[in-house]
Design an enzyme around this catalytic site. Structure first.
Site, short mmCIF file in Angstrom:
data_model
loop_
_atom_site.label_atom_id
_atom_site.label_comp_id
_atom_site.label_asym_id
_atom_site.label_seq_id
_atom_site.Cartn_x
_atom_site.Cartn_y
_atom_site.Cartn_z
N GLU A 154 0.78 -1.24 0.00
CA GLU A 154 0.00 0.00 0.00
C GLU A 154 0.81 1.30 0.00
O GLU A 154 0.80 2.06 0.97
CB GLU A 154 -1.00 -0.01 1.18
CG GLU A 154 -2.04 -1.10 1.03
CD GLU A 154 -3.14 -1.06 2.10
OE1 GLU A 154 -2.99 -0.31 3.08
OE2 GLU A 154 -4.13 -1.80 1.94
N GLU A 263 -6.02 -7.93 -0.63
CA GLU A 263 -6.65 -7.77 0.68
C GLU A 263 -8.12 -7.49 0.43
O GLU A 263 -8.47 -6.60 -0.36
CB GLU A 263 -6.06 -6.58 1.46
CG GLU A 263 -4.66 -6.79 1.99
CD GLU A 263 -4.18 -5.63 2.87
OE1 GLU A 263 -5.02 -4.83 3.34
OE2 GLU A 263 -2.96 -5.54 3.08
#
Ligand SMILES: *[C@@H]1O[C@H](CO)[C@@H](O)[C@H](O)[C@H]1NC(C)=O
Length: 330
Positions: A154, A263
């Site tokens: 991320e 995710e």
């Protein structure tokens, strides 16, 4: 890939086979394994600040059909002080033993530096040093075909070209170690959100990435709460899961790329369960471009965290696993 193999197998038998278990069309289904990235203390102490995933819990999830485990680590603990330092073996042997446990079962282990494009909270701007970190780490796994390298977790609030450059430096460094058969998961800016993949500019910028082995998978994350952060137990609607990944699906198709939702999660309630199933069905319906999905998350320290799929007491393990089992496969 699997679909083609099945078609060939069916043709070879010369008989009409029953419809294949559709989850088999995913290459990767599984979960994140958290623990090694826990805690803010560096270097931190094992079992005080951080811990490693449990091999027996991984075995239980593997027996349910999961074949991919994304294992988090902290770059600051792997190479203390500097990206170009040598490995702290005390920390790394714990990580390595989890990775080896997973891959010795024939499953995929994803090496996930859970660093958000940062090192000691500073955005990583030294592209060469980032490449050097990957040289150090990928060298340890260069001979393990079941390891997958995930450049970083991320990236966010960063210069878009820097995100591209860091990903490319990782790709180049990994390949140069002789790790040529493994998949590499690349992640975008803006928390690598699927819903914002195009609007954030990732869609355009990330097309610059090149892999001589052509085994890049674009990893995106997608949660189903109001701000896509995965911090609320309420999902926006029962259809939000499919809606939030649709545009990314089109981007993958338009550009001939492969993706994974690295995710995803929803809490244990009716709306979220429907939304999660809808998301997974959408990925499955488009498994020509979506290679699979990974739940957030398993791990020994989640306690009653709403998304925990840790056997056998995690809320999602107890209340939601049955609903998503058809998408896990066997
Ligand atoms: C290496 O890791 C161990 C275990 O986390 C830690 O106790 C030790 O202080 C670390 N060494 C350095 C130099 O950071």
């Amino acid at each position: 890939m699997h679909a083609q193999a099945l078609l060939l197998a069916t043709a070879a038998c010369g008989a009409l086979a029953a419809p294949a278990k559709r989850a088999g069309e995913f290459l990767f289904t599984g979960t994140n394994e958290a623990g090694g990235e826990f805690g803010t203390a560096f270097p931190g102490q094992l079992d005080e600040d951080y811990t490693w995933p449990s091999p027996s819990a991984i075995d239980q999830l593997f027996d349910l059909g999961m074949n991919t485990f994304r294992v988090a680590l902290k770059m600051e603990r792997a190479t203390p002080e500097s990206l170009t330092n040598s490995i702290n073996e005390t920390y790394f042997e714990g990580f390595e033993s989890v990775i080896n446990h997973i891959t010795s079962k024939g499953a995929y282990a994803v090496v996930d530096p859970h660093n958000y494009g940062r090192f000691y909270d500073e955005i990583i701007t030294d592209v060469e040093a980032f490449g050097a970190w990957w040289t150090t780490v990928a060298t340890r796994f260069a001979d393990n075909a079941n390891v997958i390298f995930d450049t970083n977790n991320e990236y966010h609030d960063m210069d878009m070209q820097l995100v591209v450059d860091l990903n490319q430096a990782a790709i180049d460094a990994i390949r140069a170690t002789g790790a040529t058969s493994q998949y590499i998961f690349v992640e975008g800016n803006a928390w690598t959100g699927a819903w914002s993949w195009v609007s954030s500019g990732n869609g355009e910028a990330m097309l610059a990435l090149a892999d001589p082995e052509d085994k890049l998978v674009f990893e995106m994350h997608q949660y189903l709460d109001e701000d896509s952060s995965g911090t609320h137990d309420a999902c926006v609607s029962a259809t939000i899961g499919a809606e939030r990944v649709q545009e990314a699906t089109q981007w993958l198709k338009d550009n001939g790329k492969k993706g994974i939702i690295g995710e995803m999660a929803g809490a244990v309630n009716e709306v979220c369960i429907e939304a999660v199933k809808g998301q997974l069905q959408h990925l499955l319906d488009n498994s020509d471009v979506w290679t699979g999905w990974l739940w957030w998350a398993a791990g020994p320290w989640w306690s009653d965290y709403m998304f925990s799929i840790e056997p056998t007491t995690g809320p999602a393990y107890v209340g939601l696993l049955e609903d998503i089992q058809p998408f896990i496969g066997a």
